[in-house]
Design an enzyme around this catalytic site. Structure first.
Site, PDB file in Angstrom:
ATOM      1  N   SER A  90       0.834  -1.204   0.000  1.00  0.00           N
ATOM      2  CA  SER A  90       0.000   0.000   0.000  1.00  0.00           C
ATOM      3  C   SER A  90       0.866   1.251   0.000  1.00  0.00           C
ATOM      4  O   SER A  90       1.978   1.257   0.552  1.00  0.00           O
ATOM      5  CB  SER A  90      -0.857  -0.019   1.275  1.00  0.00           C
ATOM      6  OG  SER A  90      -1.431   1.235   1.501  1.00  0.00           O
TER       7      SER A  90
ATOM      8  N   LYS B 195       2.118  -3.921   6.587  1.00  0.00           N
ATOM      9  CA  LYS B 195       2.538  -3.808   5.182  1.00  0.00           C
ATOM     10  C   LYS B 195       4.049  -3.593   5.103  1.00  0.00           C
ATOM     11  O   LYS B 195       4.736  -4.208   4.293  1.00  0.00           O
ATOM     12  CB  LYS B 195       1.785  -2.672   4.477  1.00  0.00           C
ATOM     13  CG  LYS B 195       0.297  -2.930   4.314  1.00  0.00           C
ATOM     14  CD  LYS B 195       0.014  -4.151   3.434  1.00  0.00           C
ATOM     15  CE  LYS B 195      -1.447  -4.528   3.372  1.00  0.00           C
ATOM     16  NZ  LYS B 195      -1.694  -5.836   2.772  1.00  0.00           N
TER      17      LYS B 195
ATOM     18  N   TYR C 238      -1.970  -1.726  11.120  1.00  0.00           N
ATOM     19  CA  TYR C 238      -2.241  -2.162   9.744  1.00  0.00           C
ATOM     20  C   TYR C 238      -1.095  -1.729   8.821  1.00  0.00           C
ATOM     21  O   TYR C 238      -0.530  -2.537   8.078  1.00  0.00           O
ATOM     22  CB  TYR C 238      -3.569  -1.575   9.236  1.00  0.00           C
ATOM     23  CG  TYR C 238      -3.657  -1.550   7.740  1.00  0.00           C
ATOM     24  CD1 TYR C 238      -3.931  -2.711   7.021  1.00  0.00           C
ATOM     25  CD2 TYR C 238      -3.397  -0.372   7.016  1.00  0.00           C
ATOM     26  CE1 TYR C 238      -3.949  -2.693   5.631  1.00  0.00           C
ATOM     27  CE2 TYR C 238      -3.420  -0.353   5.636  1.00  0.00           C
ATOM     28  CZ  TYR C 238      -3.696  -1.511   4.947  1.00  0.00           C
ATOM     29  OH  TYR C 238      -3.704  -1.491   3.570  1.00  0.00           O
TER      30      TYR C 238
END
Ligand code: UD1
Length: 343
Positions: free
Chosen positions: A128, A157, A153
């Site tokens: 992302s 990544k 979160y």
């Protein structure tokens, strides 16, 4: 000739289902694993309606290594993996960090451990633009600095990218392409598949289409006092089918091109920044439907503005996100009308 077999983890999810369609249409055979924690088994019908092929489906949890060992035994000759399966709600990750670290990291560790044992050659990883944090300048290319993550979160990544990189540098006989997505939106033009948020949507487009449909009272635009031309945040909204197509190209490059580096990174965006208000305007222009909205307070942790420099993906992958944003909004609306509860 037998079709090349690809494992799509999280294949009944939003981006996973669109990518499954594109893979099948490009001649790949797809096996999906999904635990259906944030998706619905009926997505398989939608995929089949579009392509005429029902993908093989395993309901299971990637964090269980025995489940994965069985999958690779039952479906021999998987050559590539696209790893979508992950939890993705930023706010929830702050409240339940262990859930996020377990779901998003343990599944990846299992795949990386089993790939060499079962002769799987490559893995495409869903990353992302969140890894760039609040960028110093826009547009942003792949050489921009990685900023400290602002949520568990986002951290999963970053850590996942590092794990893959470390494993490849240690000489594992695999290749990987990390794809850093900007903001995927829209739905398949057939109206057969799209985003299916469970509960109150956290992201802009599903909330917007539900507000336009009268399911939510009104959309709250989070802040109009940012230093941007109209005061609202700016994002690089990329059509989900354009995004899905990039995965097919990445897979082909990884598996069939012996000359590429074992680890590559690409930004997937349009190169065009649009504000939240501009997106609402596009939706209204494309559909003729008014979006009820009001301006509210800023949302904690939001990035002010970010959009991609997609030159590397354009030149090296020969890929470009070129769907008109109004068409994307029209598809999102078509999908919303299809999933509307009938009363
Ligand atoms: C976030 C994450 C991103 C993640 C993506 C998918 C961050 C900084 N970004 O993207 O990493 O991949 O979700 O889950 O962690 N907005 C409103 N009203 C709403 C909803 C959103 O005004 O009801 C605005 C937001 O303030 C933002 C824009 O719309 O400016 C886009 O928001 P959203 O769709 O949630 O995506 P991101 O926050 O960009």
């Amino acid at each position: 000739m037998a079709k090349t077999k690809i494992l799509v983890t999280g294949g009944t999810g939003y981006i996973g289902s669109h990518t499954t369609v594109e893979l099948q249409q490009a001649g790949y055979e797809v096996v999906i694993i999904d635990n259906l924690s944030n998706s619905n088994i009926k997505v398989l019908d939608g995929i089949e309606h579009i392509t005429g092929i029902r993908p093989a489906f395993v309901e299971g949890d990637m964090t269980d290594i025995e489940t994965m060992r069985r999958l690779f035994t039952d479906y021999p000759d998987i050559k590539g993996i696209i790893n979508f399966a992950a939890s993705k709600a930023v706010g929830e990750s702050v409240e339940k960090p262990l859930l996020y670290y377990r779901n998003n990291l343990v599944g990846l560790l299992n795949l990386l451990e089993l790939m060499p044992q079962f002769g799987v050659k490559g893995i495409v990883f869903s990353s992302s633009c969140t890894v760039y944090g609040e960028p110093d300048t826009n547009p942003i290319d792949e050489s921009a600095p990685i900023k400290p993550a602002t949520s568990p979160y986002g951290n999963t990544k970053q850590i996942s990218e590092e794990i893959i990189s470390d494993v490849i540098h240690a000489g594992a006989p695999i290749k990987s392409i990390l794809l850093r997505y900007f903001n995927p939106v829209g739905a398949h033009p057939s109206g057969e598949i799209g985003e299916l948020p469970i509960g109150v949507p956290q992201n802009l487009i599903p909330y917007l289409t539900q507000a336009a449909a009268g399911i939510r009272k009104e959309l709250t635009v989070f802040g109009n006092d940012y230093p941007t031309p109209d005061g609202t945040c700016i994002r690089d909204f990329i059509d989900v089918v354009d995004l899905a197509r990039a995965h097919v190209i990445a897979m082909h490059r990884m598996l069939d091109n012996a000359d590429t580096a074992p680890l590559e990174i690409f930004n997937l965006g349009t190169g065009r920044g649009l504000s939240v208000l501009q997106l609402i305007e596009s939706f209204e222009r494309a559909t003729g439907v008014k979006v009820p909205y009001h301006i509210g307070a800023r949302r904690a942790g939001d990035i002010e503005k970010i959009w991609a420099d997609p030159k590397k993906a354009n030149e090296v992958l020969g890929w470009k996100a070129d769907t008109d944003i109004d068409d994307t909004m029209r598809n999102a609306w078509k999908w919303q009308l299809k999933v509307m509860p009938k009363n």
